[in-house]
Design a protein around this motif. Sequence first.
Motif, PDB file in Angstrom:
ATOM      1  N   LYS A 172      53.180  42.910  44.733  1.00  0.00           N
ATOM      2  CA  LYS A 172      52.830  41.984  45.661  1.00  0.00           C
ATOM      3  C   LYS A 172      53.841  40.643  45.381  1.00  0.00           C
ATOM      4  CE  LYS A 172      49.620  43.542  48.807  1.00  0.00           C
ATOM      5  NZ  LYS A 172      48.520  43.051  49.843  1.00  0.00           N
ATOM      6  N   GLU A 210      44.727  49.301  42.595  1.00  0.00           N
ATOM      7  CA  GLU A 210      45.044  47.732  42.227  1.00  0.00           C
ATOM      8  C   GLU A 210      44.714  48.185  41.047  1.00  0.00           C
ATOM      9  OE1 GLU A 210      44.479  44.253  44.082  1.00  0.00           O
ATOM     10  OE2 GLU A 210      44.812  42.508  41.789  1.00  0.00           O
ATOM     11  N   HIS A 240      46.841  41.089  54.882  1.00  0.00           N
ATOM     12  CA  HIS A 240      46.321  39.529  53.795  1.00  0.00           C
ATOM     13  C   HIS A 240      47.588  38.560  54.532  1.00  0.00           C
ATOM     14  CE1 HIS A 240      44.876  42.623  51.599  1.00  0.00           C
ATOM     15  NE2 HIS A 240      43.516  41.758  51.109  1.00  0.00           N
ATOM     16  N   CYS A 260      39.774  47.728  52.306  1.00  0.00           N
ATOM     17  CA  CYS A 260      40.271  46.946  51.120  1.00  0.00           C
ATOM     18  C   CYS A 260      39.910  47.422  50.439  1.00  0.00           C
ATOM     19  CB  CYS A 260      39.806  45.659  52.154  1.00  0.00           C
ATOM     20  SG  CYS A 260      39.835  44.033  50.447  1.00  0.00           S
ATOM     21  N   ARG A 273      45.216  53.449  50.869  1.00  0.00           N
ATOM     22  CA  ARG A 273      44.583  52.483  50.372  1.00  0.00           C
ATOM     23  C   ARG A 273      43.388  52.369  50.116  1.00  0.00           C
ATOM     24  NH1 ARG A 273      45.181  46.407  50.627  1.00  0.00           N
ATOM     25  NH2 ARG A 273      43.555  46.991  49.510  1.00  0.00           N
ATOM     26  N   GLN A 283      49.059  49.240  42.342  1.00  0.00           N
ATOM     27  CA  GLN A 283      49.425  48.003  42.893  1.00  0.00           C
ATOM     28  C   GLN A 283      48.941  46.477  41.696  1.00  0.00           C
ATOM     29  OE1 GLN A 283      47.966  47.245  46.481  1.00  0.00           O
ATOM     30  NE2 GLN A 283      47.023  46.108  46.407  1.00  0.00           N
ATOM     31  N   LYS A 311      38.547  44.870  42.131  1.00  0.00           N
ATOM     32  CA  LYS A 311      39.559  43.817  43.279  1.00  0.00           C
ATOM     33  C   LYS A 311      38.939  41.830  42.862  1.00  0.00           C
ATOM     34  CE  LYS A 311      39.541  44.111  47.078  1.00  0.00           C
ATOM     35  NZ  LYS A 311      40.413  44.711  47.830  1.00  0.00           N
ATOM     36  N   PRO A 312      40.103  41.793  42.919  1.00  0.00           N
ATOM     37  CA  PRO A 312      40.400  40.215  42.604  1.00  0.00           C
ATOM     38  C   PRO A 312      40.301  39.238  43.709  1.00  0.00           C
ATOM     39  CG  PRO A 312      42.296  41.009  43.843  1.00  0.00           C
ATOM     40  CD  PRO A 312      41.265  42.053  43.704  1.00  0.00           C
ATOM     41  N   GLU A 324      45.018  47.265  56.263  1.00  0.00           N
ATOM     42  CA  GLU A 324      43.843  47.511  56.000  1.00  0.00           C
ATOM     43  C   GLU A 324      42.961  48.017  57.406  1.00  0.00           C
ATOM     44  OE1 GLU A 324      42.244  44.977  51.902  1.00  0.00           O
ATOM     45  OE2 GLU A 324      42.357  43.173  54.372  1.00  0.00           O
ATOM     46  N   ASP A 357      52.181  43.576  54.189  1.00  0.00           N
ATOM     47  CA  ASP A 357      51.134  43.626  54.591  1.00  0.00           C
ATOM     48  C   ASP A 357      50.754  42.116  55.860  1.00  0.00           C
ATOM     49  OD1 ASP A 357      48.537  43.377  54.087  1.00  0.00           O
ATOM     50  OD2 ASP A 357      48.185  42.972  52.372  1.00  0.00           O
ATOM     51  N   GLY A 385      48.804  43.322  42.899  1.00  0.00           N
ATOM     52  CA  GLY A 385      48.178  42.365  43.649  1.00  0.00           C
ATOM     53  C   GLY A 385      48.969  40.913  42.919  1.00  0.00           C
ATOM     54  N   SER A 386      48.727  40.573  44.534  1.00  0.00           N
ATOM     55  CA  SER A 386      49.246  38.946  44.425  1.00  0.00           C
ATOM     56  C   SER A 386      49.200  38.063  43.288  1.00  0.00           C
ATOM     57  CB  SER A 386      49.016  37.947  45.775  1.00  0.00           C
ATOM     58  OG  SER A 386      49.519  37.149  46.055  1.00  0.00           O
ATOM     59  N   ARG A 387      47.966  38.178  42.930  1.00  0.00           N
ATOM     60  CA  ARG A 387      47.523  37.220  42.233  1.00  0.00           C
ATOM     61  C   ARG A 387      47.943  37.507  40.826  1.00  0.00           C
ATOM     62  NH1 ARG A 387      44.576  37.916  46.012  1.00  0.00           N
ATOM     63  NH2 ARG A 387      42.983  36.531  46.959  1.00  0.00           N
ATOM     64  N   ARG A 437      53.000  39.689  51.591  1.00  0.00           N
ATOM     65  CA  ARG A 437      51.988  39.609  51.927  1.00  0.00           C
ATOM     66  C   ARG A 437      51.644  38.352  51.851  1.00  0.00           C
ATOM     67  NH1 ARG A 437      48.807  36.044  49.934  1.00  0.00           N
ATOM     68  NH2 ARG A 437      47.243  37.449  48.826  1.00  0.00           N
TER      69      ARG A 437
HETATM   70  C1  PEP Z   1      45.204  44.182  48.416  1.00  0.00           C
HETATM   71  O1  PEP Z   1      45.537  44.326  48.941  1.00  0.00           O
HETATM   72  O2  PEP Z   1      43.800  44.550  48.405  1.00  0.00           O
HETATM   73  C2  PEP Z   1      44.923  42.819  47.782  1.00  0.00           C
HETATM   74  C3  PEP Z   1      44.109  41.946  47.332  1.00  0.00           C
HETATM   75  O3  PEP Z   1      46.123  41.650  48.325  1.00  0.00           O
HETATM   76  P1  PEP Z   1      46.701  40.216  47.505  1.00  0.00           P
HETATM   77  O4  PEP Z   1      46.945  40.946  45.892  1.00  0.00           O
HETATM   78  O5  PEP Z   1      47.973  40.794  47.984  1.00  0.00           O
HETATM   79  O6  PEP Z   1      46.208  39.667  47.891  1.00  0.00           O
END
Ligand code: PEP
Length: 293
Positions: A155, A112, A220, A50, A74, A130, A79-80, A246, A217, A132-134, A185
């Motif tokens: 994502k 990311e 997640h 991760c 990856r 990348q 990190k979010p 992951e 994915d 990310g989802s957020r 994801r």
């Molecule tokens: C990730 O792939 O590290 C991740 C945070 O995924 P997602 O944005 O899909 O939550």
Amino acid sequence: METNPCNTAVKSGSSIPSKTSRKAKAEDTIVDVNGVKFGDTEIVVIAGPCAVESREQLFETARSVSKNGASILRGGAFKPRSSPYDFQGLGEEGLMLLSSIRSETGLPVVTEVMDTRQMELVASYADMIQIGSRNMQNFPLLKEAGICGKPVLLKRGMMATLKEFLNAAEYILAQGNNQVVLCERGIRTFETSTRNTLDLSAVPMLKSLTHLPVIVDPSHGTGVRWMVPAMAKAAVAVGADGLIMEVHYQPENALCDGYQSLSLDEFSGLVTDLKKIAVAVDREILIPKTVTA
Ligand code: PEP
Ligand code: MN
């Protein structure tokens, strides 16, 4: 303003954006990440932790996954995290570790980017960016991704419809970058036994609506380590062009998402099974050519 020539129905009856649409481009787009091609017959496996935590963690994990079927590494450097007190990633030090493992193994790396101010830095180290989802609807970030000069892994937002997802991709394509891979994801539903609800029906639907490659994915998507193999196999069966998973050399000690990370042995066993599923759907798992470590 360009008009939208596409009137493909996505249930609501509304149209999907033009550059991402199959109507605008019938043939599959191939996304090329330093020679690793998404959207071809071969299925691309992306694996790694991760978050990048240390040289030892990244290198041990990368060496093993690259020998056992991963074509791209990856690892998050930014990190979010839901809590501001959780590990936020190593930042540029993490990017440097990713770039040094690429030099050793030849494995391209995806990581990311969370902020427009970091795009140039991240793009200078990564082979694939990348989003990310957020941040799926962070429109300034999507525009930057469109001009960053690198392929983009986009994502799906956890609350996004497929139309919103395709519109997010359109932001990147609209800037002239068609090297976009879509990633399902998992989405938020009323179900609480899994972290998200992995919407595998998105795969055939997206493949019919767009020419862009679609990957899944299951890490997640489920948030449950033991479910990852089943959902990864299912993803290949429904037509995914790739997987991102992951994997950690010591999942129990991971600083982020250890509970959904496969061990090195679990990963290699899974790839053996994935090869059989791929054959059943007239495809194969891409085997990396460049591993030297
Ligand atoms: C990730 O792939 O590290 C991740 C945070 O995924 P997602 O944005 O899909 O939550
Ligand atoms: Mn994670």
